[in-house]
Design a protein around this motif. Sequence first.
Motif, PDB file in Angstrom:
ATOM      1  N   UNK A  55      39.026  49.601  -2.683  1.00  0.00           N
ATOM      2  CA  UNK A  55      39.386  50.201  -3.963  1.00  0.00           C
ATOM      3  C   UNK A  55      40.544  51.179  -3.799  1.00  0.00           C
ATOM      4  N   UNK A  56      41.537  51.011  -4.635  1.00  0.00           N
ATOM      5  CA  UNK A  56      42.715  51.865  -4.593  1.00  0.00           C
ATOM      6  C   UNK A  56      43.808  51.360  -3.680  1.00  0.00           C
ATOM      7  N   UNK A  57      43.518  50.315  -2.895  1.00  0.00           N
ATOM      8  CA  UNK A  57      44.501  49.786  -1.950  1.00  0.00           C
ATOM      9  C   UNK A  57      44.907  48.351  -2.262  1.00  0.00           C
ATOM     10  N   UNK A  58      44.256  47.743  -3.270  1.00  0.00           N
ATOM     11  CA  UNK A  58      44.586  46.363  -3.612  1.00  0.00           C
ATOM     12  C   UNK A  58      46.050  46.270  -4.039  1.00  0.00           C
ATOM     13  N   UNK A  59      46.798  45.378  -3.383  1.00  0.00           N
ATOM     14  CA  UNK A  59      48.206  45.210  -3.718  1.00  0.00           C
ATOM     15  C   UNK A  59      49.090  46.345  -3.235  1.00  0.00           C
ATOM     16  N   UNK A  60      48.545  47.221  -2.411  1.00  0.00           N
ATOM     17  CA  UNK A  60      49.291  48.390  -1.931  1.00  0.00           C
ATOM     18  C   UNK A  60      49.488  48.353  -0.413  1.00  0.00           C
ATOM     19  N   UNK A  61      49.387  47.167   0.182  1.00  0.00           N
ATOM     20  CA  UNK A  61      49.579  46.990   1.617  1.00  0.00           C
ATOM     21  C   UNK A  61      50.701  45.970   1.810  1.00  0.00           C
ATOM     22  N   UNK A  62      51.661  46.279   2.684  1.00  0.00           N
ATOM     23  CA  UNK A  62      52.817  45.392   2.860  1.00  0.00           C
ATOM     24  C   UNK A  62      53.273  45.429   4.314  1.00  0.00           C
ATOM     25  N   UNK A  63      53.879  44.329   4.772  1.00  0.00           N
ATOM     26  CA  UNK A  63      54.396  44.250   6.137  1.00  0.00           C
ATOM     27  C   UNK A  63      55.820  43.705   6.121  1.00  0.00           C
TER      28      UNK A  63
ATOM     29  N   UNK B 203      49.852  51.432   2.476  1.00  0.00           N
ATOM     30  CA  UNK B 203      49.865  51.063   3.893  1.00  0.00           C
ATOM     31  C   UNK B 203      51.090  50.186   4.135  1.00  0.00           C
ATOM     32  N   UNK B 204      51.908  50.594   5.089  1.00  0.00           N
ATOM     33  CA  UNK B 204      53.151  49.892   5.401  1.00  0.00           C
ATOM     34  C   UNK B 204      53.189  49.595   6.889  1.00  0.00           C
ATOM     35  N   UNK B 205      53.515  48.366   7.221  1.00  0.00           N
ATOM     36  CA  UNK B 205      53.724  47.995   8.615  1.00  0.00           C
ATOM     37  C   UNK B 205      55.163  47.551   8.793  1.00  0.00           C
ATOM     38  N   UNK B 206      55.870  48.142   9.754  1.00  0.00           N
ATOM     39  CA  UNK B 206      57.249  47.794  10.079  1.00  0.00           C
ATOM     40  C   UNK B 206      57.316  47.416  11.554  1.00  0.00           C
ATOM     41  N   UNK B 207      57.743  46.177  11.828  1.00  0.00           N
ATOM     42  CA  UNK B 207      57.789  45.665  13.203  1.00  0.00           C
ATOM     43  C   UNK B 207      59.231  45.423  13.632  1.00  0.00           C
ATOM     44  N   UNK B 208      59.722  46.279  14.527  1.00  0.00           N
ATOM     45  CA  UNK B 208      61.040  46.078  15.125  1.00  0.00           C
ATOM     46  C   UNK B 208      60.949  45.080  16.277  1.00  0.00           C
ATOM     47  N   UNK B 209      62.077  44.467  16.606  1.00  0.00           N
ATOM     48  CA  UNK B 209      62.065  43.410  17.626  1.00  0.00           C
ATOM     49  C   UNK B 209      63.145  43.560  18.690  1.00  0.00           C
ATOM     50  N   UNK B 210      64.228  44.275  18.392  1.00  0.00           N
ATOM     51  CA  UNK B 210      65.415  44.214  19.231  1.00  0.00           C
ATOM     52  C   UNK B 210      65.246  44.839  20.612  1.00  0.00           C
ATOM     53  N   UNK B 211      64.316  45.762  20.784  1.00  0.00           N
ATOM     54  CA  UNK B 211      64.089  46.306  22.119  1.00  0.00           C
ATOM     55  C   UNK B 211      63.670  45.193  23.083  1.00  0.00           C
ATOM     56  N   UNK B 212      62.809  44.320  22.619  1.00  0.00           N
ATOM     57  CA  UNK B 212      62.371  43.197  23.453  1.00  0.00           C
ATOM     58  C   UNK B 212      63.506  42.215  23.693  1.00  0.00           C
ATOM     59  N   UNK B 213      64.287  41.944  22.655  1.00  0.00           N
ATOM     60  CA  UNK B 213      65.389  40.984  22.794  1.00  0.00           C
ATOM     61  C   UNK B 213      66.414  41.465  23.814  1.00  0.00           C
ATOM     62  N   UNK B 214      66.784  42.745  23.736  1.00  0.00           N
ATOM     63  CA  UNK B 214      67.791  43.264  24.654  1.00  0.00           C
ATOM     64  C   UNK B 214      67.274  43.303  26.095  1.00  0.00           C
ATOM     65  N   UNK B 215      65.982  43.570  26.248  1.00  0.00           N
ATOM     66  CA  UNK B 215      65.400  43.564  27.591  1.00  0.00           C
ATOM     67  C   UNK B 215      65.399  42.156  28.180  1.00  0.00           C
ATOM     68  N   UNK B 216      64.983  41.186  27.386  1.00  0.00           N
ATOM     69  CA  UNK B 216      64.999  39.799  27.877  1.00  0.00           C
ATOM     70  C   UNK B 216      66.419  39.355  28.237  1.00  0.00           C
ATOM     71  N   UNK B 217      67.399  39.856  27.498  1.00  0.00           N
ATOM     72  CA  UNK B 217      68.794  39.529  27.806  1.00  0.00           C
ATOM     73  C   UNK B 217      69.267  40.219  29.085  1.00  0.00           C
ATOM     74  N   UNK B 218      68.518  41.228  29.531  1.00  0.00           N
ATOM     75  CA  UNK B 218      68.916  41.963  30.727  1.00  0.00           C
ATOM     76  C   UNK B 218      70.046  42.940  30.466  1.00  0.00           C
ATOM     77  N   UNK B 219      70.171  43.390  29.215  1.00  0.00           N
ATOM     78  CA  UNK B 219      71.237  44.320  28.837  1.00  0.00           C
ATOM     79  C   UNK B 219      70.631  45.710  28.660  1.00  0.00           C
ATOM     80  N   UNK B 220      70.656  46.499  29.730  1.00  0.00           N
ATOM     81  CA  UNK B 220      69.974  47.799  29.691  1.00  0.00           C
ATOM     82  C   UNK B 220      70.678  48.786  28.757  1.00  0.00           C
TER      83      UNK B 220
END
Length: 368
Positions: free
Chosen positions: A150-158, A233-250
């Motif tokens: 209750x109170x959170x229906x439709x108020x959660x996003x990712x 409720x908000x979820x934000x998932x970044x990705x580029x830290x993993x991408x740059x590490x896999x590329x071997x670009x410190x």
Amino acid sequence: MASIYMKKFVLITLVALSLSYANAQTKTQNLIIVTLDGLRWQEVFRGADSVLVASTFTGDKDGVKKRYWAATADERRKILMPFLWSVVSRQGQVYGNRDLGNKDEVANPYHFSYPGYNEIFTGFPDKRMNTNDPVTNPNMNVLEFINKQKGYQGKVVAFSSWERFPQILNASRSGLPVYSGYADVKTKDANERIKYLNELQHNVPHYLGDSTRLDFISYEYTKEYIKQYKPRVVYLAFDETDDMAHEGNYSFYLDRIKQEDGYIKALWDMVQSDPAYKGKTTLLITCDHGRGEQPIESWRSHGADVKNSEQTWFAVLGPDTPPTGEVKTATTTYHKQFAQTMALLLGFDFKKAAGHEVGDAIMSVIKK
């Protein structure tokens, strides 16, 4: 025999304590979760790594030293993640500094993304979730659970840069709006800025491929969505830290850490200036897995065969979290504990509703 009874008594007491928190009134009414994919605890707590800066994985060594180097780990980490170490560490809690004996880990045996995110949001290191392929997750997740309250229906996003979250969060079953990869926000009343982002994301260079979008776009979407729709409720998932590490670009890896710390600061400053969020919002920051350290090449990798890639970290800031700062106790936390922790912060009990195993909450982040 007495020791058996004592163990049962302690277990019952812990369960009762957890349930009492679920029924208690917390100050947290909103929750923001941010993940930085594959960000090592070593950089979080030590800053730039001297061995990697001096290695072939860093091209512009002088430039990197100028931007990120200092004599001590304390100075370096403040340069790299100023928001984490100037605000979160003073007003909240930071876990996972193994140099001080504090440990944070994933409980799943795989140490890569899908199993890591499944563990975070379902509280369950399900061994069936052993792929990054688009397999629909059968487990209930805590965001789905909160969205039914209750109170959170439709108020959660990712929002996520990586395209896999509709499957991880089972958007088809949960009904959660999950805007991943290059998905447009198609709400009928979307403001002009969101409409512009719908166009922009398809026109910017696809440096991360045709399925994973730039973290800047995910951040901008999240910011504009919060402004217009006031989700709880908000979820934000970044990705580029993993991408740059896999590329071997410190160098680029460090740049992305610094930039995303800035994005998190901007989001926090924005919500703290809004009466709907100020003093009512908890921020949880973490990652999905660790990376290797020795031999040096293993910093690019993670997985069951990469030593120490289960080693992780997390930070919490909010009205229910005591401002104890960097945790220095010799304890171990696991990411399977996050789901119930999120629920309890909002006054709910996910364990009772999940229908599967859920790790106990991390009670030290909630005021007693």
